[in-house]
Design a protein around this motif. Structure first.
Motif, PDB file in Angstrom:
ATOM      1  N   ALA A 152      -2.620 -19.836 -14.016  1.00 14.64           N
ATOM      2  CA  ALA A 152      -2.615 -20.463 -12.693  1.00 14.64           C
ATOM      3  C   ALA A 152      -3.694 -19.831 -11.843  1.00 14.64           C
ATOM      4  CB  ALA A 152      -1.255 -20.297 -12.024  1.00 14.64           C
ATOM      5  N   GLN A 153      -4.160 -20.586 -10.880  1.00  7.39           N
ATOM      6  CA  GLN A 153      -5.133 -20.072  -9.918  1.00  7.39           C
ATOM      7  C   GLN A 153      -4.913 -20.737  -8.578  1.00  7.39           C
ATOM      8  OE1 GLN A 153      -9.018 -21.071 -11.481  1.00  7.39           O
ATOM      9  NE2 GLN A 153      -9.001 -23.089 -10.539  1.00  7.39           N
ATOM     10  N   GLY A 154      -5.317 -20.042  -7.526  1.00  5.10           N
ATOM     11  CA  GLY A 154      -5.150 -20.557  -6.183  1.00  5.10           C
ATOM     12  C   GLY A 154      -5.315 -19.443  -5.168  1.00  5.10           C
ATOM     13  N   PRO A 155      -5.140 -19.749  -3.896  1.00  3.70           N
ATOM     14  CA  PRO A 155      -5.261 -18.714  -2.861  1.00  3.70           C
ATOM     15  C   PRO A 155      -4.118 -17.721  -2.950  1.00  3.70           C
ATOM     16  CG  PRO A 155      -4.449 -20.754  -1.914  1.00  3.70           C
ATOM     17  CD  PRO A 155      -4.804 -21.071  -3.332  1.00  3.70           C
ATOM     18  N   GLY A 156      -4.382 -16.531  -2.458  1.00  7.83           N
ATOM     19  CA  GLY A 156      -3.322 -15.525  -2.493  1.00  7.83           C
ATOM     20  C   GLY A 156      -3.835 -14.172  -2.041  1.00  7.83           C
ATOM     21  N   ILE A 157      -3.222 -13.127  -2.567  1.00  6.54           N
ATOM     22  CA  ILE A 157      -3.579 -11.760  -2.169  1.00  6.54           C
ATOM     23  C   ILE A 157      -3.637 -10.876  -3.404  1.00  6.54           C
ATOM     24  CG2 ILE A 157      -2.496 -11.972   0.098  1.00  6.54           C
ATOM     25  CD1 ILE A 157      -0.185 -10.224  -1.028  1.00  6.54           C
ATOM     26  N   THR A 158      -4.313  -9.747  -3.246  1.00 10.10           N
ATOM     27  CA  THR A 158      -4.305  -8.681  -4.239  1.00 10.10           C
ATOM     28  C   THR A 158      -3.811  -7.416  -3.557  1.00 10.10           C
ATOM     29  OG1 THR A 158      -6.164  -9.643  -5.459  1.00 10.10           O
ATOM     30  CG2 THR A 158      -5.684  -7.313  -5.842  1.00 10.10           C
ATOM     31  N   MET A 159      -2.724  -6.855  -4.056  1.00  8.16           N
ATOM     32  CA  MET A 159      -2.173  -5.614  -3.497  1.00  8.16           C
ATOM     33  C   MET A 159      -2.340  -4.494  -4.520  1.00  8.16           C
ATOM     34  SD  MET A 159       1.658  -4.709  -2.021  1.00  8.16           S
ATOM     35  CE  MET A 159       2.465  -4.997  -3.595  1.00  8.16           C
ATOM     36  N   THR A 160      -2.956  -3.408  -4.084  1.00  5.07           N
ATOM     37  CA  THR A 160      -3.193  -2.263  -4.952  1.00  5.07           C
ATOM     38  C   THR A 160      -2.411  -1.067  -4.409  1.00  5.07           C
ATOM     39  OG1 THR A 160      -5.409  -3.093  -5.470  1.00  5.07           O
ATOM     40  CG2 THR A 160      -4.931  -0.782  -5.995  1.00  5.07           C
ATOM     41  N   ILE A 161      -1.626  -0.445  -5.271  1.00  3.11           N
ATOM     42  CA  ILE A 161      -0.823   0.729  -4.910  1.00  3.11           C
ATOM     43  C   ILE A 161      -1.377   1.922  -5.676  1.00  3.11           C
ATOM     44  CG2 ILE A 161       1.470   1.739  -4.854  1.00  3.11           C
ATOM     45  CD1 ILE A 161       2.602  -1.099  -4.916  1.00  3.11           C
ATOM     46  N   ASP A 162      -1.987   2.857  -4.971  1.00  5.79           N
ATOM     47  CA  ASP A 162      -2.552   4.064  -5.582  1.00  5.79           C
ATOM     48  C   ASP A 162      -1.538   5.192  -5.442  1.00  5.79           C
ATOM     49  OD1 ASP A 162      -4.175   5.845  -6.776  1.00  5.79           O
ATOM     50  OD2 ASP A 162      -5.717   5.895  -5.227  1.00  5.79           O
ATOM     51  N   ASP A 163      -0.960   5.604  -6.552  1.00  8.56           N
ATOM     52  CA  ASP A 163       0.114   6.607  -6.561  1.00  8.56           C
ATOM     53  C   ASP A 163      -0.399   7.903  -7.184  1.00  8.56           C
ATOM     54  OD1 ASP A 163       2.589   7.859  -6.437  1.00  8.56           O
ATOM     55  OD2 ASP A 163       3.287   6.960  -8.304  1.00  8.56           O
ATOM     56  N   THR A 164      -1.086   8.705  -6.401  1.00  6.42           N
ATOM     57  CA  THR A 164      -1.643   9.961  -6.920  1.00  6.42           C
ATOM     58  C   THR A 164      -0.579  11.039  -7.073  1.00  6.42           C
ATOM     59  OG1 THR A 164      -2.216  10.643  -4.663  1.00  6.42           O
ATOM     60  CG2 THR A 164      -3.893   9.467  -5.933  1.00  6.42           C
TER      61      THR A 164
END
Length: 278
Positions: A152-164
């Protein structure tokens, strides 16, 4: 007066009983009145209420009323806790929450209108069989996206969680997925693993497993949906972003007009469920 008259009067007096003085009668009646003291209204009320005479029906009603009152008290306390969290929010946060609720209401209204339109097309189409076939194909494509069997493709978001620090746990990522779904996410992918209805997350040492697939930080969520709904849902007071930041994790959210979710899941035949249609 003649002697005969006096003799008759004396005989009459002897036949009549002696008069009883009025004071004697009063003296005789007084002890009987004093033997029964008069009770006041309050004393009669106390004598009627104590000791209590409780029937079984009254006891059952009292227990039911107590349970109802206890339940109401718990409900009021839980509502008060939620209200106290909102009282501490800033004005812009409250406005954002209201906007999100309005957006969710609008999505539901749009979905309702779409279903009504499909119903009207089926009822009014001159070739109902062809229209039904088209809708079946479209529904199959939509279900394939939800089941993760097609890309699938379309508008949206990318959320990145950096857990050092290694403090992010599986339940925190699950909360993020549930919040995104509630905000209208239609397709989600986490570090190359497609998220579907039956997805589960577990802790695996210093990392997390998604449906048995071990993934490591940074955790990257690719989400298809309306960006104006998805991003505010993650940033509400006490929401996903604030919870992760309390665990010393760094969270970044980026909007995009094109998000590609290409991780696929194999179609799995149910072990027990079968279609009920004939």
């Amino acid at each position: 007066m003649s002697k005969q008259d006096e003799t008759a009067e004396n005989r009459l007096r002897k036949e009549l009983p002696d008069e009883v003085p009025a004071t004697a009668t009063a003296t005789v009646d007084r002890p009987e009145e004093e033997s029964e003291p008069t009770l006041t209204g309050r004393q009669r009320l106390v004598n009627g209420l104590w000791p209590p005479r409780v029937t079984r029906a009254q006891l059952i009603v009292a227990l039911l009323l107590f349970g109802l009152g206890f339940g109401l008290a718990v409900q009021v306390a839980s509502n008060s806790d939620g209200d106290s969290a909102l009282r501490g929010a800033r004005q812009e946060d409250l406005v954002r929450i209201l906007d999100e609720l309005d957006d969710r209401t609008q999505r539901l209204e749009d979905e309702k209108q779409g279903l009504e339109k499909q119903r009207d097309e089926l009822e009014n189409s001159s070739n109902q069989a062809e229209e039904a076939r088209k809708q079946t194909i479209e529904k199959e494509r939509q279900l394939g996206i939800l089941a993760g069997t097609v890309a699938a493709q379309g508008p949206g978001i990318t959320m990145t969680i950096d857990d050092t620090k290694g403090t992010v746990e599986a339940d925190m990522l699950l909360d993020a997925i549930q919040e995104l779904r509630a905000a209208g996410a239609e397709a989600i992918q986490v570090n190359g693993v497609r998220v579907v209805a039956g997805t589960y997350l577990t802790d695996s040492g210093q990392s997390v497993s998604v449906d048995g697939n071990k993934i490591n930080a940074p955790y990257r969520f690719k989400v298809i949906g309306k960006p104006q709904d998805l991003e505010p849902a993650l940033n509400i007071p006490g929401g996903v972003v604030q919870t992760l930041e309390k665990e010393q994790a760094t969270v970044t959210v980026e909007r995009s007009d094109k998000i590609v979710v290409d991780a696929l899941r194999a179609a799995k035949r149910p072990d027990y469920a079968r279609s009920s249609s004939q």
